[in-house]
Design a protein around this motif. Structure first.
Motif, PDB file in Angstrom:
ATOM      1  N   ARG A   1      21.130  19.908  50.833  1.00 50.42           N
ATOM      2  CA  ARG A   1      19.827  20.276  50.298  1.00 50.42           C
ATOM      3  C   ARG A   1      18.829  20.432  51.493  1.00 50.42           C
ATOM      4  N   LEU A   2      18.791  19.518  52.442  1.00 53.64           N
ATOM      5  CA  LEU A   2      18.057  19.818  53.640  1.00 53.64           C
ATOM      6  C   LEU A   2      18.155  21.231  54.275  1.00 53.64           C
ATOM      7  N   LEU A   3      19.573  21.727  54.308  1.00 54.55           N
ATOM      8  CA  LEU A   3      19.734  22.716  54.933  1.00 54.55           C
ATOM      9  C   LEU A   3      19.221  23.891  53.980  1.00 54.55           C
ATOM     10  N   VAL A   4      19.542  23.990  52.885  1.00 55.81           N
ATOM     11  CA  VAL A   4      19.275  25.160  51.850  1.00 55.81           C
ATOM     12  C   VAL A   4      17.854  25.395  51.716  1.00 55.81           C
TER      13      VAL A   4
ATOM     14  N   ASP B   1      15.104  14.521  57.208  1.00 60.52           N
ATOM     15  CA  ASP B   1      13.370  14.780  56.965  1.00 60.52           C
ATOM     16  C   ASP B   1      12.603  13.629  57.247  1.00 60.52           C
ATOM     17  N   ALA B   2      12.117  13.091  58.255  1.00 61.64           N
ATOM     18  CA  ALA B   2      11.425  11.769  58.131  1.00 61.64           C
ATOM     19  C   ALA B   2      10.409  11.513  57.418  1.00 61.64           C
ATOM     20  N   ARG B   3       9.802  12.487  56.555  1.00 63.93           N
ATOM     21  CA  ARG B   3       8.842  12.467  55.849  1.00 63.93           C
ATOM     22  C   ARG B   3       9.055  11.946  54.453  1.00 63.93           C
ATOM     23  N   GLU B   4      10.626  12.184  54.256  1.00 63.66           N
ATOM     24  CA  GLU B   4      10.967  11.664  53.001  1.00 63.66           C
ATOM     25  C   GLU B   4      11.055  10.197  52.854  1.00 63.66           C
ATOM     26  N   TYR B   5      10.973   9.311  53.854  1.00 64.77           N
ATOM     27  CA  TYR B   5      11.213   7.989  53.901  1.00 64.77           C
ATOM     28  C   TYR B   5       9.850   7.172  54.253  1.00 64.77           C
TER      29      TYR B   5
ATOM     30  N   SER C   1      23.134  -2.355  60.171  1.00 65.59           N
ATOM     31  CA  SER C   1      24.181  -1.790  60.198  1.00 65.59           C
ATOM     32  C   SER C   1      25.232  -2.195  61.038  1.00 65.59           C
ATOM     33  N   PRO C   2      26.330  -3.043  60.328  1.00 62.42           N
ATOM     34  CA  PRO C   2      27.186  -3.779  61.455  1.00 62.42           C
ATOM     35  C   PRO C   2      28.295  -2.938  61.744  1.00 62.42           C
ATOM     36  N   GLY C   3      28.560  -1.829  61.071  1.00 62.42           N
ATOM     37  CA  GLY C   3      29.991  -1.125  61.073  1.00 62.42           C
ATOM     38  C   GLY C   3      29.848  -0.229  62.339  1.00 62.42           C
ATOM     39  N   GLN C   4      31.041  -0.255  62.942  1.00 64.71           N
ATOM     40  CA  GLN C   4      31.353   0.461  64.121  1.00 64.71           C
ATOM     41  C   GLN C   4      31.629   1.903  63.908  1.00 64.71           C
ATOM     42  N   GLU C   5      32.401   2.246  62.756  1.00 64.26           N
ATOM     43  CA  GLU C   5      32.678   3.709  62.366  1.00 64.26           C
ATOM     44  C   GLU C   5      31.652   4.365  61.506  1.00 64.26           C
ATOM     45  N   THR C   6      30.447   4.749  62.208  1.00 59.94           N
ATOM     46  CA  THR C   6      29.512   5.517  61.658  1.00 59.94           C
ATOM     47  C   THR C   6      28.631   6.344  62.423  1.00 59.94           C
ATOM     48  N   PHE C   7      28.002   7.409  62.013  1.00 59.50           N
ATOM     49  CA  PHE C   7      27.280   8.314  62.857  1.00 59.50           C
ATOM     50  C   PHE C   7      25.771   7.507  62.954  1.00 59.50           C
ATOM     51  N   GLY C   8      25.233   6.827  61.822  1.00 57.80           N
ATOM     52  CA  GLY C   8      24.056   5.854  61.922  1.00 57.80           C
ATOM     53  C   GLY C   8      23.048   6.829  61.416  1.00 57.80           C
ATOM     54  N   LEU C   9      23.363   7.607  60.260  1.00 54.10           N
ATOM     55  CA  LEU C   9      21.973   8.315  59.757  1.00 54.10           C
ATOM     56  C   LEU C   9      21.163   7.357  59.040  1.00 54.10           C
ATOM     57  N   ALA C  10      21.832   6.464  58.289  1.00 53.23           N
ATOM     58  CA  ALA C  10      20.855   5.419  57.776  1.00 53.23           C
ATOM     59  C   ALA C  10      20.181   4.608  58.453  1.00 53.23           C
ATOM     60  N   THR C  11      20.442   4.352  59.589  1.00 53.51           N
ATOM     61  CA  THR C  11      19.607   3.729  60.695  1.00 53.51           C
ATOM     62  C   THR C  11      18.384   4.714  60.822  1.00 53.51           C
ATOM     63  N   LEU C  12      18.677   5.962  61.163  1.00 50.90           N
ATOM     64  CA  LEU C  12      17.535   6.776  61.405  1.00 50.90           C
ATOM     65  C   LEU C  12      16.581   6.972  60.068  1.00 50.90           C
TER      66      LEU C  12
ATOM     67  N   ALA D   1      15.549  17.747  60.380  1.00 51.80           N
ATOM     68  CA  ALA D   1      16.248  18.768  59.498  1.00 51.80           C
ATOM     69  C   ALA D   1      15.791  20.134  59.894  1.00 51.80           C
ATOM     70  N   ASP D   2      14.633  20.339  60.459  1.00 50.97           N
ATOM     71  CA  ASP D   2      14.433  21.828  61.067  1.00 50.97           C
ATOM     72  C   ASP D   2      15.150  22.301  62.099  1.00 50.97           C
ATOM     73  N   HIS D   3      15.622  21.460  62.781  1.00 54.06           N
ATOM     74  CA  HIS D   3      16.626  21.880  64.099  1.00 54.06           C
ATOM     75  C   HIS D   3      18.164  22.109  63.612  1.00 54.06           C
ATOM     76  N   LEU D   4      18.334  21.374  62.419  1.00 55.70           N
ATOM     77  CA  LEU D   4      19.674  21.456  61.763  1.00 55.70           C
ATOM     78  C   LEU D   4      19.666  22.905  61.116  1.00 55.70           C
ATOM     79  N   ALA D   5      18.674  23.432  60.440  1.00 53.68           N
ATOM     80  CA  ALA D   5      18.472  24.727  59.726  1.00 53.68           C
ATOM     81  C   ALA D   5      18.515  25.779  60.802  1.00 53.68           C
ATOM     82  N   ALA D   6      17.498  25.597  61.800  1.00 53.92           N
ATOM     83  CA  ALA D   6      17.443  26.664  62.861  1.00 53.92           C
ATOM     84  C   ALA D   6      18.834  26.741  63.511  1.00 53.92           C
ATOM     85  N   SER D   7      19.730  25.678  63.743  1.00 52.08           N
ATOM     86  CA  SER D   7      20.833  26.121  64.574  1.00 52.08           C
ATOM     87  C   SER D   7      21.969  26.607  63.841  1.00 52.08           C
TER      88      SER D   7
END
Length: 399
Positions: A20-23, A168-172, A268-279, A349-355
Motif C-alpha cells: 500500500r505504501l508503495l502503490v 510513513d511516520a505520519r500514520e502513527y 520487542s524481545p524476538g531476535q528474528e525480526t527486522f524491527g519495523l514495529a519498533t520503528l 516510505a518515500d525512499h522505498l517508492a523512489a528506489s
C-alpha cells in the motif's frame, strides 16, 4: 508504465501494508491482484486509485491459477509484473513469462531462517522458488538478512538488490482521544502503565519473555497485538505465571496506530525480526526496548542512537530490569509522551517508492525478456553449471 502487483495475501499489515505504501507513491498506473479471497482491508488501496483483482489459488502448485493470471496479464498489457511473497512469486513469475510481460521483478518481504509464510523450507520449496526465480529479472530483498539467505540459496548478486522495508511516520502520530478509546475497549484503566508488543504470535517473536517479565513489573498491563499459532500457549503461560488478568490479547487489527496510542512502553524481545514495529512505536512517541532492530542498530553503530531506545542483552534479567526502569521514567514524566522520532530517510516510505521507481526505469532501459522455457532448462543452481542472465543496464545493487 503499467504495473501489476501480484501478492499472496493483502492483509492489514506486513507485506500488504508495504505494498500500500508503495502503490500510493509510485508515479505509474498500478493494479493489484491478490491470490486470497476478498477482504475488507483491500479497500485501503482503492482511495489511491489502484484497482484490486481477487484470484484465489489452491496452493503453490496451481496450474489453474497460473492460467487465470496469464489471461489477466495479457488483457492488461502490463509493462512490469511485480510479485510479493512466496506463492505470488512462484505462480506470478511463471504466468508473467507465459503472458510475454517484458519485465518481472519480485520482492521477498519475509524469508525466515526456517520457514516461508508458515511453511518449512524443504528442498522442494527451495527448488521451486529458485526455478521460478530464473524467470524474473531481479529480486528485491526487504532486509540485508533476507538478501543473505537468498545468496546462500544460490541467487546471484547480479539478480539481487536490497531495498529496506519502510514506514510513513505520519500514520502513527499520537492521539490522546484514540488512547482513551482503545483503553476503554480493552478494559484498561486510565492510570495503568501498559507494556506493548506487536507481531505475529509465533515462538520466534518470544512474547513468552514479556509474559514472564510481567511477573517482575507490578501494576503494569501487557498488551499483545496480533494473532498466530502461539496464542493458546501464551494464554496458558499467562495463567501459569498468575498474570492472566494483566494480559490483553488484542488480536489482528486493521492499523496499529490506536494500539500504539494505548501503550506506554514498547518491547520487542524476538531476535528474528527486522524491527519495523519498533520503528512504528518510536514514531508514536514510545520508548522502545528491542532485541533486534536493524535500523536502530545501524544508528547505534554510527554513534547516533535514537533517544528513548535500548537494545536488550541476552541476560535473563535484561528485559524486566529495562521495563521497570522505563516505567520509573514514565512516572517522572508524569505520563507524558516522548516526541516522535525516526531513523532517517532510508526507512521512509518515500525512499522505498523512489528506489523501486528507479529500478523499474533501469529495467525499462533495455529490452525485456520473453523467453519462457530456456531459463528453466538452463537453471542448475548450485548443483551444476553457473548460468546467469544479466540485467538490462548492468548490475542493479542497493538501488
Amino acid at each position: 508504465m503499467r504495473v501489476l502487483h501480484v501478492i499472496s495475501t493483502l492483509g492489514p499489515g506486513g507485506a500488504g501494508h508495504q505494498l500500500r505504501l508503495l502503490v500510493r507513491r509510485l508515479p505509474h498506473e498500478s493494479e493489484v491482484v491478490t491470490l486470497s479471497p476478498p477482504a475488507a482491508s483491500t479497500d485501503m488501496l482503492r482511495p489511491e486509485g489502484a484497482r484490486v483483482h481477487h484470484l484465489s489459488s489452491r496452493g503453490d502448485h496451481d496450474p489453474a491459477a497460473i492460467g487465470r493470471l496469464r489471461r489477466l496479464m495479457r488483457a492488461g498489457h502490463y509493462d512490469v509484473v511485480h510479485t510479493h511473497l512466496y506463492r505470488a512469486s512462484v505462480l506470478g513469475r511463471i504466468a508473467a513469462r507465459l503472458a510475454g510481460v517484458p519485465h518481472v521483478v519480485a520482492t521477498e518481504h519475509h524469508l525466515g531462517a526456517e520457514a516461508i509464510e508458515g511453511r518449512r523450507i524443504s528442498p522442494g520449496v527451495r527448488a521451486l522458488y529458485l526455478a521460478g526465480e530464473r524467470l524474473g529479472q531481479i529480486t528485491i530483498a526487504a532486509s540485508p538478512a533476507i538478501a543473505g539467505r537468498l545468496r546462500a540459496w544460490g541467487v546471484p548478486d547480479t539478480r539481487l538488490t536490497t531495498i529496506p522495508k519502510a514506514i510513513d511516520a505520519r500514520e502513527y502520530r499520537f492521539d490522546p482521544e484514540l488512547r482513551d478509546a482503545a483503553r476503554a475497549r480493552l478494559d484498561i484503566a486510565p492510570g495503568v502503565p501498559v507494556i506493548g508488543g506487536i507481531g505475529r504470535l509465533e515462538p520466534d517473536k518470544r512474547f513468552d519473555l514479556l509474559i514472564r517479565a510481567l511477573t517482575e513489573v507490578p501494576g503494569a498491563t501487557l498488551l499483545l497485538v496480533g494473532d498466530g499459532p502461539a496464542r493458546a500457549a501464551l494464554e496458558r503461560l499467562a495463567d501459569i505465571e498468575g498474570v492472566a488478568g494483566r494480559v490483553r490479547f488484542a488480536g489482528v487489527v486493521g492499523h496499529v496506530r490506536e494500539m500504539l496510542c494505548a501503550m506506554d512502553v514498547f518491547a520487542s524481545p524476538g531476535q528474528e525480526t527486522f524491527g519495523l514495529a519498533t520503528l512504528e512505536a518510536i514514531a508514536s512517541g514510545l520508548p522502545a526496548l528491542y532485541a533486534a532492530c536493524a535500523p536502530l542498530e545501524e544508528r547505534a553503530a554510527a554513534r547516533a542512537p535514537v533517544r528513548g531506545t535500548q537494545r536488550l542483552s541476552r541476560d535473563r534479567e535484561s528485559l524486566p530490569r529495562a521495563l521497570r526502569a522505563e516505567l520509573l521514567c514514565l512516572a517522572e514524566r508524569d505520563g507524558k509522551r516522548l516526541p516522535a522520532r525516526s531513523t532517517g530517510f532510508r526507512y521512509d516510505a518515500d525512499h522505498l517508492a523512489a528506489s523501486v521507481g528507479r529500478l523499474y526505469e533501469r529495467m525499462a532501459e533495455g529490452p525485456g525478456r520473453r523467453r519462457i522455457i530456456a531459463p528453466l532448462l538452463a537453471y542448475r543452481g548450485r548443483f551444476g553449471r553457473k548460468n546467469s542472465f544479466p540485467l538490462p543496464g548492468g548490475n542493479v545493487r542497493n538501488a
